[in-house]
Enzyme design. Structure first.
Site, PDB file in Angstrom:
ATOM      1  CG  HIS A  78     -18.694 -24.372  -7.267  1.00 63.36           C
ATOM      2  ND1 HIS A  78     -18.592 -24.140  -8.628  1.00 63.36           N
ATOM      3  CD2 HIS A  78     -19.856 -23.776  -6.889  1.00 63.36           C
ATOM      4  CE1 HIS A  78     -19.641 -23.445  -9.044  1.00 63.36           C
ATOM      5  NE2 HIS A  78     -20.432 -23.227  -8.005  1.00 63.36           N
ATOM      6  CG  HIS A  80     -23.834 -21.739  -4.043  1.00 65.20           C
ATOM      7  ND1 HIS A  80     -23.732 -20.542  -4.699  1.00 65.20           N
ATOM      8  CD2 HIS A  80     -23.520 -22.690  -4.960  1.00 65.20           C
ATOM      9  CE1 HIS A  80     -23.374 -20.752  -5.969  1.00 65.20           C
ATOM     10  NE2 HIS A  80     -23.245 -22.049  -6.143  1.00 65.20           N
ATOM     11  CG  LEU A  81     -20.898 -21.681   2.793  1.00 67.32           C
ATOM     12  CD1 LEU A  81     -19.733 -21.211   3.647  1.00 67.32           C
ATOM     13  CD2 LEU A  81     -21.308 -23.098   3.192  1.00 67.32           C
ATOM     14  NE  ARG A  82     -28.284 -21.172  -1.426  1.00 64.31           N
ATOM     15  CZ  ARG A  82     -28.002 -21.212  -2.726  1.00 64.31           C
ATOM     16  NH1 ARG A  82     -27.295 -20.262  -3.309  1.00 64.31           N
ATOM     17  NH2 ARG A  82     -28.436 -22.206  -3.463  1.00 64.31           N
ATOM     18  CG  ASP A 170     -21.359 -20.376  -9.517  1.00 59.05           C
ATOM     19  OD1 ASP A 170     -21.182 -20.936 -10.602  1.00 59.05           O
ATOM     20  OD2 ASP A 170     -22.060 -20.862  -8.607  1.00 59.05           O
ATOM     21  CG  HIS A 250     -21.015 -25.452 -12.769  1.00 58.68           C
ATOM     22  ND1 HIS A 250     -20.999 -24.836 -13.981  1.00 58.68           N
ATOM     23  CD2 HIS A 250     -21.466 -24.528 -11.881  1.00 58.68           C
ATOM     24  CE1 HIS A 250     -21.424 -23.593 -13.850  1.00 58.68           C
ATOM     25  NE2 HIS A 250     -21.710 -23.372 -12.578  1.00 58.68           N
ATOM     26  CG  ASN A 296     -27.881 -23.121 -14.807  1.00 57.50           C
ATOM     27  OD1 ASN A 296     -27.629 -23.695 -15.859  1.00 57.50           O
ATOM     28  ND2 ASN A 296     -27.827 -21.807 -14.676  1.00 57.50           N
ATOM     29  CG  ASP A 323     -22.785 -25.706  -8.145  1.00 56.06           C
ATOM     30  OD1 ASP A 323     -22.951 -24.784  -7.325  1.00 56.06           O
ATOM     31  OD2 ASP A 323     -23.203 -25.654  -9.318  1.00 56.06           O
TER      32      ASP A 323
HETATM   33  O1  DOR Z   1     -27.874 -25.006  -9.900  1.00 58.16           O
HETATM   34  C1  DOR Z   1     -27.244 -24.037  -9.523  1.00 58.16           C
HETATM   35  N1  DOR Z   1     -27.521 -23.436  -8.336  1.00 58.16           N
HETATM   36  N2  DOR Z   1     -26.304 -23.533 -10.323  1.00 58.16           N
HETATM   37  C2  DOR Z   1     -25.686 -22.375 -10.050  1.00 58.16           C
HETATM   38  O2  DOR Z   1     -24.829 -21.978 -10.813  1.00 58.16           O
HETATM   39  C3  DOR Z   1     -26.063 -21.587  -8.851  1.00 58.16           C
HETATM   40  C4  DOR Z   1     -26.645 -22.460  -7.801  1.00 58.16           C
HETATM   41  C5  DOR Z   1     -27.345 -21.693  -6.683  1.00 58.16           C
HETATM   42  O3  DOR Z   1     -26.784 -20.716  -6.201  1.00 58.16           O
HETATM   43  O4  DOR Z   1     -28.419 -22.124  -6.262  1.00 58.16           O
END
Ligand code: DOR
Length: 449
Positions: A78, A80-82, A170, A250, A296, A323
């Site tokens: 999990h 996030h590579l943006r 997600d 999460h 979150n 995450d």
């Molecule tokens: O805190 C979070 N940030 N929860 C998520 O589900 C998405 C993530 C984000 O992409 O920044």
């Protein structure tokens, strides 16, 4: 200053040759946890059993690794590579560098990019970029719904064909239960899991932190724990109804742990992950109004932590993921109410999680299973074990080394590390993928020469 080197990229780095003496080898798959010798010759990994003839070639450097552990490369299911779209926060290149510096050899990249990964074009773009510039394997997770807006399913078959290994919205929940049911039915056909972000948006509304004592005191809008509980409950019911595989992302509350435990005793196809911040930080951190603690689902209470730890211990929670959600100062160095949700974690995850072995919650092998073997199994990817007599992917770590977290030292572009300034124990020394060195701390940089 960074205290390591990205030695080279995944596909063009040098094959490692080294003889490691007295290293503690931990491999959950073969129930191995023993101090022994390991030879890696031109990338080929070999466990040396007692009295075995090894035929070390004189050109292989011998290293006394007493006190170090050798573990299968970690799998972070999990992150996030943006990229595409928010490269100022992170890129596939920097995010994967952060991964290997954290001992991670494969990541599952969430689809909430700009544009989102809801078409084969974006899936292929991610895979092409990864091939060109990543330091670890990158597996795209595609969106469940077009535009992540919960209205219409994506073309799941084509996305799987293009390389998606799982589906998730997600960052957003799929609020429409019929749509979620259909997504589960299709995912079953394609043999991939649905990773569910469990949040009832009507209940979480405009909340910015956990609803409770601290939110009342601070006058911040709360996200009630029931917002998570209701959706975990719904998705377990849908897993039962459809027979499909649901992976709960999460997990942050005790109620979620209880629900997942019950689902597992019923034999349902449900797996779950939590993250280091949900078992090490509480809502009290928000007293600082520091947006690094805005995430979150939100940080909860000590009671939640206690039950999450029980869930990790008894196997209710299968995996530890990060995450990893990088943001820049623009989104984080602002008022708590307006800041973005998310924390980075790739470079601290192992050290924070090693604490679980010191507290007796998990054995080292159980920890590595949750950070490597189990997520690999859930995603159905060939990682999480040590390939004997083959090109193994592994990390060598010093579980006792203490270091002070300094966000400026990280390979990640994200500025939002919640452990900033803390002393952590446990450090990755070098990371090898398919027999090639991809990361080495300074003192091991000779490995790639
Ligand atoms: O805190 C979070 N940030 N929860 C998520 O589900 C998405 C993530 C984000 O992409 O920044």
């Amino acid at each position: 200053m960074k205290t390591g080197n990205i030695v080279s990229k995944l596909y063009d780095s040098k094959k490692i040759s080294i003889y490691m003496k007295n290293i503690r080898v931990i491999d959950p798959v073969r129930s191995l946890d023993r101090v022994m010798d390991v030879q890696v010759s031109d990338g080929v990994f070999k466990l040396i059993n007692d009295n075995q003839e090894i035929g070390v070639t004189s050109c292989i450097k011998e290293l006394d690794c007493s006190g170090l552990w050798l573990i299968p490369g970690l799998v972070d299911m999990h992150v996030h590579l943006r990229e595409p779209g928010e490269e100022y926060k992170e890129t596939i290149e920097t995010g994967s560098q952060a991964a290997v510096a954290g001992g991670v050899v494969a990541v599952a990249a969430m689809p909430n990019t700009t544009p989102p990964n809801d078409t084969e074009t974006v899936t292929r773009f991610i895979l092409d970029r990864a091939k060109a510039c990543a330091s670890c394997y990158v597996f795209p997770v595609a969106a469940i719904t077009k535009g992540l807006n919960g209205q219409q399913l994506t073309d799941m078959g084509n996305l799987v064909e293009a390389g998606a290994i799982a589906f998730s919205d997600d960052g957003n929940p799929v609020m429409d239960s019929t749509l979620m049911r259909r997504a589960l039915e299709y995912s079953k056909i394609f043999g991939v899991p649905i990773i569910s972000h469990c949040e009832d948006k009507m209940l979480s509304a405009d909340g910015v932190m956990n609803e409770g004592k601290v939110s009342y005191e601070l006058g911040l809008r709360g996200i009630p724990r029931i917002a998570e509980q209701i959706m975990v409950s719904r998705d377990i019911a849908l897993a039962k109804y459809t027979g499909a595989r649901v992976h709960i992302a999460h997990v942050s509350t005790k109620e979620s742990v209880d629900l997942i435990r019950k689902a597992k005793t019923e034999g349902l196809n449900v797996t779950a992950e939590t993250t280091p911040h949900y078992f090490s930080l509480t809502e009290e951190k928000v007293y600082s109004y520091d947006a690094r603690y805005k995430v979150n689902p939100p940080l909860r209470t000590q009671q939640d932590i206690n039950v999450i730890l029980e869930g990790l211990h008894d196997g209710t929670i299968d995996a530890i993921a990060t995450d990893h959600a990088p943001h820049s100062f623009l989104e984080k160095d602002i008022e708590f109410d307006f800041a973005a949700f998310g924390m980075i974690g790739l470079e601290t995850s192992l050290a924070v999680s090693l604490e679980l072995t010191r507290k007796g919650i998990l054995s080292p092998a159980e920890l590595i299973a949750k950070m490597s073997t189990n997520p690999a199994k859930i995603l159905n990817i060939p990682f999480g074990f040590l390939e004997n007599n083959g090109y193994a992917s592994f990390a060598v770590i010093d579980p006792e080394e203490e270091w002070v977290v300094n966000n400026d030292d990280f390979y990640s572009k994200g500025v939002n590390c919640p452990f900033e300034g803390q002393v952590l124990k446990g450090r990755v020394k070098f990371t090898v993928i398919n027999g090639r060195v991809v990361f080495a701390r300074e003192e091991y940089s000779w490995l790639a020469k």
